[in-house]
Scaffold this active site. Structure first.
Site: not given
Length: 1525
Positions: A163, A212-213, A437, A158-159, A439, A209
């Protein structure tokens, strides 16, 4: 990896560090298997040799764009290369065909503009700098050429910028495949506009994040057969459903819950909401708000995004009603019921939330309570209703919440896909996968287990792809690779997903047993996998377990695994919601067929997750994959911060290091033959003598040094891990030996030179010292003599001085005593006088004080008396003031005074006006009188002259003796009388002048009153004058254009819109017998459509029209052929002009000859678009004809023609023609004047009508079009050569080792590449000869070559900035030599044709000059930006400086301070969109106007132009023949 063989004392190595991961150091000494390292920060550490990695000291200062080019492919080498490139704002790096993208956390618009897309379009992969556009371009080309779908996998934590990367990929694919717009929005815009909705319902705050998706997104971009985007679809995978009910601190639930709680007040009241901490599903974590994020603002933004993607207001209300219902559903707590193992709502609060949930879902509250607290069991005999205990009821509640949310999310995705629109006929697609990704947190639960399971699956796919790419590389180079091992993670996947003994299967099995707990589940895992090397049991926990993933070990807490895995749909829930009164809720739960219900088995999130993952992998396996690994450089989310440990972990989780391990298993080091020879040729210099085969030389070098296991491909050397370090060690030893020899010889030379200098200095010092001793002896003797003389004079001076002091002392004492006596006497007299003055002043003061007191008392008494009198008077006045009459009297008095003053003011104004008028009349009278006097004087003088002439005549005629004296006397008398009369007139004139002067003085005095006003108006008048001048200039420039437009507007009123060509003129001048066109009445006006024409005149008129038509046909037929030139003048243009002028076509209102000429030119150039010779012929004719028209025509009502406005491009022709082709209106009159015989050879101004003006506009457009076609043809011809001219030929290693300076064209390859520059020069020369042969005006030739050289400058400069291999020293020398060829051509072409073309190459000239300049580190930024490269921007200088590498001498680029200063200036200019772009744009506009052409060309004499034979024989063209005098 380092080994004791290739790591020696003095080697540069990488050593591990707990803070920065890896740090650079140098080996101080080696003891056994350990080494002492002196790190770059000054510390000394001792570590094992096996943990050291060699460092490439000769790596490029700017890093390499593909990490497979690294000499040492290991973790510290990869990390250092990424760090160097990130500091240079190079955020993209390849690892083979894998793209690593590091988030810069700042805008870099110059990397993503339209020009950059054009550069990467069709470029081979790896030729330009790494970019996400290159990956998209490879995928698109593969799809078009092979007809197979492709996928781009974008991963990262995330980050990391997934996107944004996905957005850039879709923009580039839209650029390549065209834009299929739907309702004004493109496909990629629609996909991106759906992001806020998906983020609101699918994103949440996690530990790392804030956004986060929590789901995977696969965007399918669909293409049609032509390669254009025809549709798109969003596929979502693996939504984290358990987060709806269970959230761990400090994370948050999905954003939509918090957005709804921050909605406007009326929304909150409608849904009966409160602060998030009041809801069970949200208060499990103490984090309710995000720093810097407004949930209220995001709620409104989400609603707007819903509007954009096509979700109606009613559907939006239903969506948020469902979201609110889930929050209320979570607050329904259960307590024990009256029956055993039964449950009911715990209290009134639970009942309130139950009723609210039922109200929002529009279902029955009682049915909802039964669905949560009871179960129905259907048996063949009866239906049994069983109650649930409170714990089971809570599980049922959470299951319902997860199911509702999951169905809602699926509905949103389906709605978005319908809004975007899919193409069912599409057979090819490019998918972009954006998924979470790997984790690994401090506490890892079921969600992390599923995410890491997904990444293990994707990593296996990634490993297979990398191994496949390795195999393709080895096959391409034709080397043996069969024995290379492949690292696989199938054992981890078997541990997780294998049936029946995998973790997922065991978890499902545990969930099916009601009495299973997390402890029993953990024990089952311990027993099943106790011998599995990937499964580890922690020593201090009974419920945790650890899995050794590809990215490292992760410990999972199994406490909530069972609860989070349950996902079965209860029939009661299905029946309840499918019967809802809300159509939206009922649509989320459609009725399930009975067969499905009967055959349905237990369902869990794990099994559903597994099925979705299998579906995703099937989709990916059906496509050709491409990988983009996004990396977050720091957790602060700030630019220019590179955290080594964080990035190493991401590279490990992203599989990049795993890919490196796969490469290391084979041949990690690959070098092209010429690069290998350049680096290691010094190990065997004997094999480089003379001409040699590069492959054979590489083999001999390796065999000489005893290297085994290497492979030689077709173009590269493949080395095993560690062999590169071994070769570097040998190379360092050779260089050290050479350095010691050089040092020994240098020290000997320095010592001998020092000895000789010391001996010469010693001899010089001896002679100098002897001279100094002699000088000192002489000085001593001289001083003794001087001392005796000084002593004598000193004694005499002391005695004289003592006497003088005694004398002065006596005089001082006497003077002091006398002065003291005088002062005492003076002091006594002054005191006596002062006492007298004080007494007098005191007596005066005492008398004055008495007088002032007496005066004050008197005044006070008078004031009091007068005050009493005044008070009495005041009372009387107040009584009188109260009366009305007194007030009215005062008012009338004031009004009279006001009227009197007003009358006086008007009278004064009137008198002043009368005075001014009288003065003006008097001045006019005086001026008239002066004029009369002057007339009398003139008459008198004229009479005097006449008398004198008569007298002279009489004297000549009469006898001299008799007539002489009388005439003289008579003349004298007349002269005297005339003089007296003149004197009297002068006197009267003088009196009048004096009177006039008095009046002028009075008038000047009267004007003084208005002088101030004039001064105030001066500034305003000046401004008005300036504006009037500007307006006058504009009016002059637009005068002719307005006249033309007026004609066009007047005649366009009655024109039929479907007419394209004007009708044939029916008014032809009658021919006389002599063959000249004359009219009986030159003032006659002929009405073309007037009914007054009789039928008897129709037949002659028709015959004249037919004759005129034949002449036009013959002219068009003749002009369409190549007529050539005469006296450097185009024959066709001159003939057309003469005919039009003779036929008076410019002055008629309707004619078709202009349209036919334009059509002839258009048809001619359409057939010869690639024939520069014919295009130049027509450019010469059209420009000459346009020049003649420019100097001849003038619009009706205008004095002349003003220049036409400059057009942006030749494409404006068709727009003007479509607007300008009009017929003339009915009833237009023609007015002719008699023609002058033989006058067509001289240019004269003609009043142009509408067709002539239109013809001039069309001809101008064709001049621009032909010019653009010629310019573009030359660009197409030289473009392939420019691509070959930017990169220098590879020089052989032998020339570099020997230091020889061979000529540029020494080898066949170099000769071939030099031929490219010579090919450009040849093309330019041929083109110039073509233009000269067709007598194109030099002005246009200069403009063409100016734009061509500008095009060369843009192409070479952009290629230089986009390709790092071009920014080298040797390449700069090569391009500089090529530019010298162009400079020579410009000089040979002369300024008449080349003009300022050479100046257009200023960017590439200065950039190349920077590349070849020596001692770059000593140059300051001011010297570079102002002296060396003043034209280049900071962005361009920064890119050249960072990309530069010296392949000839090994020198460095500019200093780090200069780079830092450039970066500061770039940061200051980051808000300027223009300055951010470092690429140049090609200018394709038309760089001239008609007026400029007219001014640049000389007068054209058309009188001597001979007509062609077919026209010369026709009597109708006799006027074209030259006249015989």
């Amino acid at each position: 990896m380092g080994t004791p063989v290739n790591i020696i004392a003095g080697s540069h190595v990488w050593v591990e560090d707990p803070e920065v991961a890896w740090i650079h150091g140098q080996v101080a000494k080696i003891t056994g298997q350990e080494a002492e390292i002196e790190r770059c920060d000054g510390k000394k550490v001792v570590t094992k040799l096996s943990k050291l990695y060699p460092k490439d000291t000769e790596a490029p200062a700017g890093g390499v764009d593909d990490m497979t080019k690294l000499s040492y492919l290991h973790e510290p080498g990869v990390l250092e290369n990424l760090r160097i490139r990130y500091e240079l704002n190079e955020i993209y790096t390849y690892t083979g065909n894998i793209l690593i993208a590091i988030n810069p956390f700042q805008r870099l618009p110059h990397l993503y503009n339209q020009h950059m897309m054009q550069q990467y379009k069709g470029a081979p992969f790896g030729e330009l700098s790494p970019h996400v556009f290159a990956v998209a371009d490879v995928a698109y080309r593969a799809m078009i050429h092979e007809g197979k779908s492709n996928s781009i996998l974008v991963s990262g934590e995330s980050g990391a910028g997934k996107t944004e990367t996905t957005k850039m990929l879709m923009q580039y694919l839209a650029f390549l495949g065209g834009r299929a717009a739907t309702e004004g929005r493109t496909v990629e815009q629609q996909v991106l506009e759906s992001n806020p909705v998906l983020e609101a319902f699918g994103n949440a705050k996690t530990v790392r994040n804030n956004n986060s998706s929590r789901f995977g997104k696969f965007v399918e971009i669909q293409f049609d057969k032509q390669g254009r985007i025809s549709g798109a679809a969003i596929r979502t995978y693996l939504l984290e459903r358990s987060r709806v009910c269970q959230v761990s601190d400090p994370e948050r639930n999905y954003h939509c819950f918090y957005l709804l709680c921050a909605a406007p007040k009326e929304e909150i009241e409608k849904y009966k909401l409160d602060h998030p901490k009041s809801f069970h599903y949200l208060n499990q974590s103490k984090c309710y708000e995000l720093v810097g994020v407004s949930d209220a603002h995001d709620y409104l933004a989400t609603r707007r995004a819903m509007d954009v993607v096509g979700i109606s207001k009613a559907e939006q209300e239903a969506i948020f009603r469902v979201v609110a219902a889930i929050l209320h559903l979570g607050n329904i707590d259960f307590g024990k019921g009256k029956e055993i193992d039964s449950s009911i709502p715990k209290d009134n609060k639970a009942k309130f939330h139950l009723n609210t949930t039922a109200e929002l879902l529009m279902c029955d509250p009682v049915a909802l309570e039964d669905a949560l607290c009871k179960r129905v069991m259907i048996t063949p005999e009866e239906v049994i209703k069983r109650s649930l205990d409170p714990l089971s009821a809570a599980v049922s509640r959470d299951g319902l919440a997860k199911t509702i949310y999951s169905r809602l999310f699926d509905w949103l995705v389906d709605k978005i896909n319908k809004s975007i629109g899919q193409d069912p006929k599409s057979k090819c697609l490019i998918g972009v996968l954006d998924i979470y990704g790997f984790e690994s947190f401090k506490h890892n639960s079921f969600e992390q287990f599923c995410i890491n399971y997904t990444n293990e699956k994707l990593q296996q796919h990634f490993n297979q792809h990398v191994f496949k790419m390795e195999q393709e590389e080895y096959t391409k180079e034709e080397i043996n690779w069969s024995y290379i091992e492949f690292v696989d993670n199938q054992d981890v996947l078997d541990l997780i997903e294998k049936k029946p003994g995998g973790i997922v299967a065991l978890l499902d099995e545990a969930c099916m047993f009601p009495k299973s707990t997390h402890e029993t589940f953990s024990n089952k895992l311990y027993q099943t996998f106790k011998n599995n090397k990937r499964f580890i049991k922690p020593k201090l926990s009974r419920t945790n377990f650890t899995i050794a993933h590809y990215a490292g070990e992760v410990q999972y807490q199994s406490d909530q695994f069972l609860d989070k895995n349950k996902d079965y749909m209860v029939p009661e829930h299905q029946d309840l919601l499918s019967a809802s009164n809300c159509s939206f809720v009922a649509g989320l739960f459609p009725p399930i067929p009975e067969e499905t219900t009967k055959s349905s088995k237990f369902s869990s999130i794990g099994s559903r997750f597994k099925l979705q993952l299998q579906s995703l992998m099937e989709t990916l396996n059906a496509t050709e994959p491409h990988y983009v690994r996004c990396v977050k450089p720091n957790n602060l989310l700030k630019p220019a911060i590179f955290e080594n440990q964080n990035i190493m972990q991401q590279l490990r989780c992203g599989g990049v290091l795993e890919a490196i391990r796969i490469s290391c298993a084979g041949y990690p080091t690959r070098r092209a033959f010429f690069e290998f020879i350049n680096r290691f040729g010094l190990l065997a210099p004997e094999v480089l003598e003379g001409s040699y085969d590069e492959k054979l030389v590489c083999k001999r070098i390796l065999e000489k040094k005893g290297i085994n296991g290497f492979q030689l491909g077709k173009t590269k050397v493949f080395l095993r891990a560690g062999q590169m370090a071994e070769l570097d060690a040998h190379r360092a030893e050779v260089l050290s030996t050479a350095a010691r020899i050089i040092q020994r010889r240098t020290r000997t030379h320095v010592a001998r030179k020092h000895l000789i200098a010391l001996r010469e200095a010693t001899i010089y010092m001896q002679s100098f010292c002897r001279g100094r001793l002699a000088c000192k002896l002489y000085v001593h003797l001289k001083r003794e003599a001087a001392a005796v003389k000084i002593q004598r004079n000193a004694r005499r001076y002391q005695a004289s001085k003592a006497y003088n002091i005694l004398h002065r002392s006596v005089l001082v004492i006497q003077t002091g005593l006398r002065a003291m006596d005088a002062r005492n006497k003076f002091r006594f007299r002054r005191q006596t006088k002062a006492a007298t003055i004080i007494q007098a002043r005191w007596r005066c003061h005492r008398a004055s004080s008495f007088y002032r007191k007496l005066k004050r008392g008197t005044i006070l008494a008078q004031c009091r008396l007068r005050g009493r009198i005044a008070k009495r008077e005041l009372r009387k006045l107040k009584m009188a003031a109260r009366e009305t009459g007194a007030l009215k009297e005062a008012k009338d008095k004031l009004e009279k005074q006001l009227e009197e003053l007003t009358w006086r003011l008007q009278l004064e104004k009137r008198l002043r006006i009368d005075l001014e008028e009288a003065k003006a009349q008097e001045i006019a009278k005086l001026q008239n009188l002066m004029e009369e006097m002057q007339k009398k004087v003139d008459e008198t003088n004229a009479l005097l002259v006449k008398e004198r002439e008569a007298a002279k005549k009489a004297i000549e005629e009469a006898p001299p003796v008799i007539k002489e004296t009388p005439v003289y006397v008579e003349d004298t008398k007349k002269l005297e009388s005339l003089k007296e009369e003149v004197d009297s007139l002068k006197a009267s004139l003088q009196n009048e002048r004096e009177t006039s002067e008095d009046l002028r003085k009075k008038y000047a005095e009267a004007q003084e009153s208005s002088e101030e006003r004039r001064v105030k108006l001066e500034e305003t008048e000046k401004r008005v004058h300036q504006l009037q001048e500007s307006l006058h200039r504009l009016e002059e420039k637009m005068n002719n254009v307005e006249s033309e437009n007026k004609v066009l507007r007047q005649q366009a009123v009655s024109i039929a819109p479907n007419k394209f060509l004007s009708g044939r003129s029916r008014s032809i001048i009658q021919r006389s017998d002599s063959g000249h066109h004359v009219l009986s009445d030159p003032k006659m006006h002929v009405d073309l459509h007037s009914p007054s024409f009789s039928e008897a005149d129709d037949k002659p008129q028709k015959s004249l029209n037919e004759k005129q038509q034949e002449n036009q046909e013959l002219l068009i037929l003749c002009v369409s052929q190549h007529l050539g030139f005469t006296s450097n003048k185009p024959i066709a243009a001159c003939i057309i002009y003469k005919c039009l002028l003779q036929w008076r076509s410019f002055e008629v209102e309707r004619t078709s000859v202009f349209d036919r000429i334009i059509q002839t030119i258009g048809h001619a150039i359409e057939k010869i678009q690639d024939n520069n010779d014919m295009l130049a012929y027509w450019l010469s004719n059209s420009s000459t004809l346009l020049l003649l028209l420019q100097r001849t025509l003038k619009a009706t009502g205008a004095a002349g023609m003003t220049p036409l406005r400059r057009r942006s491009s030749s494409a404006s022709l068709f727009g003007r023609m479509s607007q300008s082709f009009r017929g003339t209106p009915q009833g237009v009159n023609l007015s002719f004047v008699n023609s002058v015989p033989g006058g067509v050879e001289t240019l004269r101004q003609v009043e142009a009508k509408y067709p002539a003006l239109l013809f001039k506009q069309q001809l101008t457009a064709y001049v621009e079009k032909i010019y653009g076609m010629i310019r573009d043809n030359l660009k197409k011809e030289i473009s392939p050569l420019l691509g070959l001219c930017i990169q220098a030929p590879r020089t052989s290693r032998a020339s570099l080792v020997k230091g020889s300076s061979r000529s540029v064209a020494n080898t066949p390859a170099q000769q071939a590449l030099i031929a490219h520059w010579q090919g450009i020069v040849k093309s330019l020369g041929t083109f110039l000869d073509t233009l000269k042969a067709n007598h194109v005006p030099p002005f246009l030739v200069r403009k063409v070559f100016t734009q061509i050289f500008s095009f060369i400058n843009v192409q070479l400069f952009n290629s230089l900035l986009l390709r790092r291999e071009c920014c080298s020293f040797s390449n700069g020398e090569y391009v500089k030599a090529g530019l010298a060829e162009l400079e020579t051509w410009c000089k040979n072409a002369t300024d008449e044709y080349a003009g300022s073309a050479w100046d257009e190459l200023k960017h590439i000239r200065q950039a190349i000059g920077f590349l070849v300049i020596h001692q770059k580190p000593k140059k300051t930024l001011d010297e570079i930006s102002h002296n060396l490269c003043p034209v280049l921007s900071i962005q361009q200088l920064y890119r050249i400086s960072t990309m530069y590498w010296d392949d000839k001498y090994g020198t460095h680029s500019v200093s780090s301070d200069v780079i830092s200063n450039m970066r500061v200036l770039m940061t200051e200019d980051s808000n300027n969109a223009v300055s951010n772009s470092f690429l140049l744009d090609d200018d394709s506009s038309i760089p001239f106007s008609v007026d400029e052409i007219s001014k640049s060309m000389e007068q054209i004499d058309i009188s001597d132009v001979e007509p062609p034979a077919q026209i010369r024989e026709n009597s109708g063209f006799s006027f074209l023949l030259p006249r015989i005098e």
